[in-house]
Design a protein around this motif. Structure first.
Motif, mmCIF file in Angstrom:
data_model
loop_
_atom_site.group_PDB
_atom_site.id
_atom_site.type_symbol
_atom_site.label_atom_id
_atom_site.label_comp_id
_atom_site.label_asym_id
_atom_site.label_seq_id
_atom_site.Cartn_x
_atom_site.Cartn_y
_atom_site.Cartn_z
ATOM 1 N N VAL A 48 0.836 -1.204 0.000
ATOM 2 C CA VAL A 48 0.000 0.000 0.000
ATOM 3 C C VAL A 48 0.871 1.253 0.000
ATOM 4 N N GLY A 49 1.939 1.236 0.823
ATOM 5 C CA GLY A 49 2.819 2.400 0.914
ATOM 6 C C GLY A 49 3.520 2.713 -0.393
ATOM 7 N N ILE A 50 4.049 1.685 -1.069
ATOM 8 C CA ILE A 50 4.741 1.891 -2.350
ATOM 9 C C ILE A 50 3.776 2.439 -3.396
ATOM 10 N N THR A 51 2.563 1.916 -3.418
ATOM 11 C CA THR A 51 1.559 2.390 -4.381
ATOM 12 C C THR A 51 1.265 3.864 -4.176
ATOM 13 N N MET A 52 1.023 4.259 -2.934
ATOM 14 C CA MET A 52 0.695 5.663 -2.658
ATOM 15 C C MET A 52 1.901 6.568 -2.873
#
Length: 292
Positions: A48-52
């Protein structure tokens, strides 16, 4: 006699069977509760962090000038003082990619005329990098004196100015879109919440009420303190540092702390907290110097 008296007292104590059964049921429910595995938690946060992060750091404005010839202006980077602006991911660097703004800048840029070097009292006010569609670029230092604005070609030392002594209008800097802001602040909240959760899981296995310290070895404390002090000094002496250098150094420190933890403390939640702190530092600096 004394012992018999106390034993008699204990025998007279009535056990509340309902309360006993309720306490037993409570213990059984707690034992059946699923404990979140730190590896699954880390994987979810990472994805989720990499996507955002990718959404939050994509180009802020997709409007670029239409190329009509080999010398079309496609972007301008600017920074206060003497510097070498090359990317919008450098701290304090602004960028212009809006088509209308570039057209106006291009018209004025083509009116620059060769001139003599300004007097010694002039100061470098800003630095500009003009990028063209043929993959070339020009770096200029903007000098100010009491009457005129001059532009020094950083590669040749030649000075230029407009006929009326005014400056090139740098208008409509790229601004973050709603999508960028939402993605970034969602990432920030995710990392803060994840760190708080991981920090709560650091408990002594023999005594769950006892919270473990954030560091298990002196080397981790020394390394973290040294990194933070070095980062503050670096930001002061190199104000236009590229954001990715901050990301890389922060993750490197997190990696070393994890290796130390793997040898000494061996607490998986502490390892995860080091990784989350390694991400929080650059995200916080991104919000201060680039996003705003």
């Amino acid at each position: 006699m004394f012992e018999e008296k106390h034993l008699k007292t204990l025998r007279n104590i009535k056990v509340d069977e309902e309360k006993k059964q309720a306490d037993l049921n409570k213990i059984i429910r707690r034992s059946k509760q699923k404990v979140v595995d730190w590896r699954i938690f880390a994987l979810i946060v990472s994805i989720v962090g990499i996507t955002m992060f990718l959404i939050a750091t994509t180009p802020l404005d997709n409007q670029t000038a239409t190329t009509t010839n080999d010398s079309q202006l496609i972007s301008v980077y600017t920074v206060n003082g003497k510097g070498n602006p090359k990317s919008a991911l450098q701290l304090h660097v602004n960028r212009v990619t809006n088509e209308k703004a570039l057209d106006e800048i291009w018209k004025v840029y083509n009116q620059l005329q060769i001139t003599d070097k300004p007097d010694a009292t002039s100061v470098i006010y800003s630095s500009y990098r003009f990028n063209f569609s043929d993959d070339t670029s020009k770096l200029y230092y903007q000098h100010l004196d009491s009457r005129n604005i001059y532009y020094e070609d950083a590669s040749t030392g030649q000075y230029y100015k407009l006929e009326d002594g005014s400056g090139i209008p740098l208008i409509q800097y790229d601004q973050p879109t709603t999508l960028h802001s939402v993605a970034f602040y969602s990432l920030f909240v995710l990392l803060i919440g994840s760190y708080a959760y991981a920090d709560r899981q650091m408990r002594d296995k023999s005594d769950p009420k006892r919270k473990l310290p954030k560091h298990s070895h002196t080397g981790q404390s020394v390394l973290t303190l040294f990194y933070l002090l070095s980062l503050l000094i670096l930001l002061f002496i190199t104000p236009h540092i590229h954001f990715m250098w901050i990301v890389g150094s922060s993750l490197a420190v997190a990696g070393i702390n994890i290796l130390i933890e793997n040898k000494y403390g061996k607490n998986n939640w502490r390892k995860l907290s080091f990784l989350l702190i390694g991400l929080l530092v650059p995200v916080y600096l991104y919000s201060m110097f680039i996003l705003n």
